[in-house]
Design an enzyme around this catalytic site. Structure first.
Site, PDB file in Angstrom:
ATOM      1  N   SER A 281      -2.477   3.338  -1.639  1.00  0.00           N
ATOM      2  CA  SER A 281      -2.535   3.509  -3.089  1.00  0.00           C
ATOM      3  C   SER A 281      -2.518   2.140  -3.748  1.00  0.00           C
ATOM      4  CB  SER A 281      -1.343   4.332  -3.577  1.00  0.00           C
ATOM      5  OG  SER A 281      -0.172   3.527  -3.648  1.00  0.00           O
ATOM      6  N   ASP A 282      -2.925   2.081  -5.013  1.00  0.00           N
ATOM      7  CA  ASP A 282      -2.672   0.865  -5.766  1.00  0.00           C
ATOM      8  C   ASP A 282      -1.222   0.908  -6.234  1.00  0.00           C
ATOM      9  OD1 ASP A 282      -3.067  -1.588  -7.010  1.00  0.00           O
ATOM     10  OD2 ASP A 282      -5.014  -1.022  -7.811  1.00  0.00           O
ATOM     11  N   TRP A 283      -0.773  -0.206  -6.793  1.00  0.00           N
ATOM     12  CA  TRP A 283       0.646  -0.388  -7.119  1.00  0.00           C
ATOM     13  C   TRP A 283       1.172   0.756  -8.008  1.00  0.00           C
ATOM     14  CZ3 TRP A 283       3.647  -5.090  -6.220  1.00  0.00           C
ATOM     15  CH2 TRP A 283       4.931  -5.045  -6.755  1.00  0.00           C
ATOM     16  N   GLY A 284       2.034   1.596  -7.419  1.00  0.00           N
ATOM     17  CA  GLY A 284       2.691   2.649  -8.185  1.00  0.00           C
ATOM     18  C   GLY A 284       1.808   3.800  -8.596  1.00  0.00           C
TER      19      GLY A 284
END
Length: 741
Positions: A281-284
């Protein structure tokens, strides 16, 4: 005869030994069989280190260290250095199964040695140099203990208001795909497991570059045909090339967040494309599906993310908190956890980390790559090849090294760290080792010449108190070099801009200096296309210098003084105003197309603006002149799977040796769906000495004619096609052919 039997026996024994070795798939299956559910989910967890972060950080350092010891963390990002990575790896070796960590880092346009921002690199149209830059980046990063880079970004982007255009390769699918493949090859080198290779990551999957209004993290709403034809090809090519990982994107696609989008991640990537790597995933972004309004809580976010195909959770703290419980409650199939953890473990085996968890944490290698002069030498050359000459009225450039007095004016003249550009790794000695524009220019002027300097203004405020000094400085000089643009941290993630002109009072400063009557060379420093109409219309010479990296000052001076003849070409169209955005060369025609640039009467146009961009895609000048002639086609009537051979003669009719990017475009005139007015299908960068000519050859096959129809069938149709060759997307020679099945 006995000797022959002996050799056969030895060969058979060797084969038995080979067959007796466990494959990586077998090793992964065996390891999974020993792991608890929490340990499997742990492999799917990535946390940031504690020095700096690239998003809103949630990690508690003490808690993270304990989780590593318990085998509940699979990867760390923002942990770098042989000593640091070794220390974290030692914690992982205290876990029950001693599964090593993966260390990731945003190595976007260089590591210790930085190169031009990615959009600037794309302006070089030099695939070999781009690949070599990533080869150097991988060598340096791996020497600092890094296994994995979150690059390349292969998003197609047509809106320069979006700050992340600086990370990509511009507006064109064909060019973006070719550059993306060069980057992957550079990063992964001879293959995963080599000590100078890092795992590449194709991002952001998918269509992040089409975010509405050019606003970061925003929605994307488009037809599946447009998605498949324009935005997905670079990712498909990356998957086929063996890119180690994918990163999904923050945006939703047609109402479904990419993080949980089964169509792109399950049906396409892991289904039709048969991709074997893993998706982070991308950050968060897993947790962010809650404010998206797609998941009501963390549990539902975890459920939808793993069902959608997200294998690793970067800094959401959702998978470890929710997945074990969801599996135990029967809400998530444990096979999904096994699949995701297995994909991650496979990469750790391929990297050789189970054989030696510390193999990349070597302080001797790190020291060797800390100040590699050959890398810097290449960075200087790459920087100069990325500069785009936009205007050179009266051939003011190149400057003479013997000019008596030069004035360098503008807020970027003595900057050092700014030359890194956005998305660079900071080092404590950056101020000492990065070459400023002032120093680069001064070093190339003859000893009897004088270089004056005045800052003139700040980057982004309304302070005009320095104008007077700058004006007086300009008056003392024979030629003025202005260095303007946008601050290095004004383009990048979370750096969308509604107005993309020169920030602050820079343009006002430029106008005041112009009143002195001195000849002006304008350097524009930026990570995106800017709007600078007054300068474009009134300043004699303009060079788009992007942000060029560690050797920026030397690269710029090499071009200004003619050591290097600029050959860069724009990878994005430059708009006339923000109201014209998006403007890109490969648009569809309409039922009422404008007949020319100023046709505005009941056609698809603005009544108050010319129709074309200020500078077109593929545009860039040289200190010399190139003439195109003798365009020839092998046939104007083709059938079936024949190959069309295209040739053109390019002559250097000017006074300098130089490089030219010869560009091939096609147009499918009629189709079951409308087709673009032009499509790039090939390019060659060639060097031609003054007075010489070169014949340039291209080939087209029916594969180059294929497109997606409304039912997502991918094929080509019989019909008429325009074949175009030229120096940019606007200035081309055209011939028409008929191609039938």
């Amino acid at each position: 005869m006995k000797k022959a039997y002996f050799l056969l026996a030895v060969a058979a024994l060797g084969m038995n030994n080979v067959c007796g070795q466990k494959t990586i798939d077998q090793k992964v299956a065996e390891l999974l069989s020993k792991m608890t559910l929490e340990e499997k989910v742990g492999q799917m967890v990535q946390y940031s280190g504690f020095e700096y972060a690239t998003g809103p950080q949630q990690s508690n350092s003490a808690a993270v260290l304990e989780e590593i010891k318990k085998g509940k963390v699979g990867s760390m990002l923002n942990v770098a250095g042989a000593g640091e990575t070794r220390a974290f790896q030692k914690l992982a070796q205290q876990s029950r199964l001693k599964i090593p960590l993966l260390f990731g880092q945003d190595v976007i346009h260089g590591y210790r040695t930085t190169f031009p921002v990615n959009l600037g690199q794309a302006a070089s149209w030099d695939l070999a140099m781009i690949e070599k830059s990533e080869r150097i980046a991988a060598t340096e990063a791996s020497a600092y203990g890094i296994h994995w880079t979150f690059a390349p970004m292969v998003d197609i982007a047509r809106d320069p208001r979006w700050g992340r255009v600086m990370e990509g390769s511009g507006e064109d699918t064909y060019l973006g795909t070719r550059i993306g493949l060069a980057r992957i090859k550079g990063f992964q080198g001879k293959g995963l497991g080599s000590l100078d290779a890092v795992m590449a990551c194709a991002k952001h999957f998918a269509a992040y570059g089409a975010a509405v209004g050019g606003r970061d993290y925003n929605s994307v709403d488009m037809s599946l045909r447009q998605l498949n034809e324009t935005y997905l090809p670079p990712f498909k090519a990356a998957a086929e090339a063996g890119v180690a990982t994918f990163m999904n994107s923050f945006n939703d696609i047609n109402g479904i967040p990419a993080t949980a989008n089964q169509y792109i991640q399950r049906e396409l990537l892991k289904g039709k494309w048969n991709y074997k790597g893993f998706v982070v995933s991308d950050w968060g972004s897993i947790g962010e599906m809650i404010p998206h309004g797609y998941a009501k809580d963390a549990g539902e976010a975890a459920d939808k993310a793993i069902l959608g195909g997200s294998d690793m959770d970067m800094e959401s703290h959702v998978y470890m908190a929710e997945l074990p419980k969801l599996v135990k409650e029967g809400k998530v199939d444990p096979k999904l956890v096994d699949e995701a953890a297995g994909r991650i473990l496979t990469k750790k085996f391929e990297m050789g980390l189970f054989d030696d968890p510390y193999r990349f944490s070597n302080e001797k290698r790190q020291k060797e790559q800390t100040d590699n002069q050959e890398n810097r030498k290449f960075g200087r050359e790459f920087g100069s090849k990325s500069i785009v000459l936009l205007k050179n009225k009266g051939n003011i450039l190149p400057l003479s090294k013997t000019v008596k007095t030069v004035a360098l004016i503008g807020p970027f003249g003595k900057e050092t760290v700014a030359n890194h550009g956005f998305w660079s790794v900071a080092f404590k000695d950056d101020n000492q080792r990065i070459v400023s524009q002032f120093d680069g220019i001064k070093n190339q002027l003859e000893k009897n010449s004088t270089l004056l300097y005045a800052k003139g203004c700040n980057v982004d405020d309304q302070d005009k108190s320095m104008f007077a000094e700058a004006i007086e400085t300009a008056k003392k000089a024979e030629v003025v070099i202005m260095t303007l643009g946008e601050g290095h941290a004004m383009s990048g993630e979370a750096k969308s801009r509604s107005s993309i002109g020169f920030s602050g009072v820079q343009e006002e400063l430029l106008k005041e200096i112009a009143k002195t009557g001195k000849p002006i060379v304008l350097m524009i420093n930026a990570g995106r296309p800017l709007i600078f109409n007054w300068a474009a219309d009134n300043i004699q010479a303009i060079a788009y210098t992007w942000w060029l990296g560690t050797e920026a000052g030397n690269s710029i001076a090499d071009v200004l003084f003619g050591t290097v003849n600029p050959g860069g070409k724009l990878p994005m169209s430059f708009p006339r105003t923000e109201g014209q955005i998006p403007v890109y060369y490969n648009h569809y025609n309409t039922g009422r197309p404008a007949k020319n640039n100023t046709d505005r009467n009941y056609v698809s146009a603005y009544i108050d603006l010319d129709n074309d961009p200020k500078f077109p895609f593929g545009y860039g000048l040289s200190y010399t002149d190139f003439k195109y002639s003798d365009m020839n086609l092998s046939s104007v009537d083709l059938k079936g799977n024949q190959t069309l051979n295209i040739s053109v003669t390019v002559s250097n009719t000017g006074k300098f040796d130089g490089e030219e990017v010869v560009q091939l475009y096609i147009r499918d005139l009629f189709g079951k769906v409308v087709r673009p007015v032009k499509e790039l299908k090939g390019f060659q960068k060639i060097f031609i000495k003054k007075g010489e000519s070169k014949k340039v050859d291209f080939k087209l096959t029916p594969e180059d004619l294929k497109f997606f129809d409304n039912d997502l069938n991918y094929d080509w149709e019989s019909g008429e096609f325009d074949i175009m060759v030229g120096t940019n997307s606007r200035d081309v020679q055209t011939k028409r052919i008929n191609w039938s099945k």
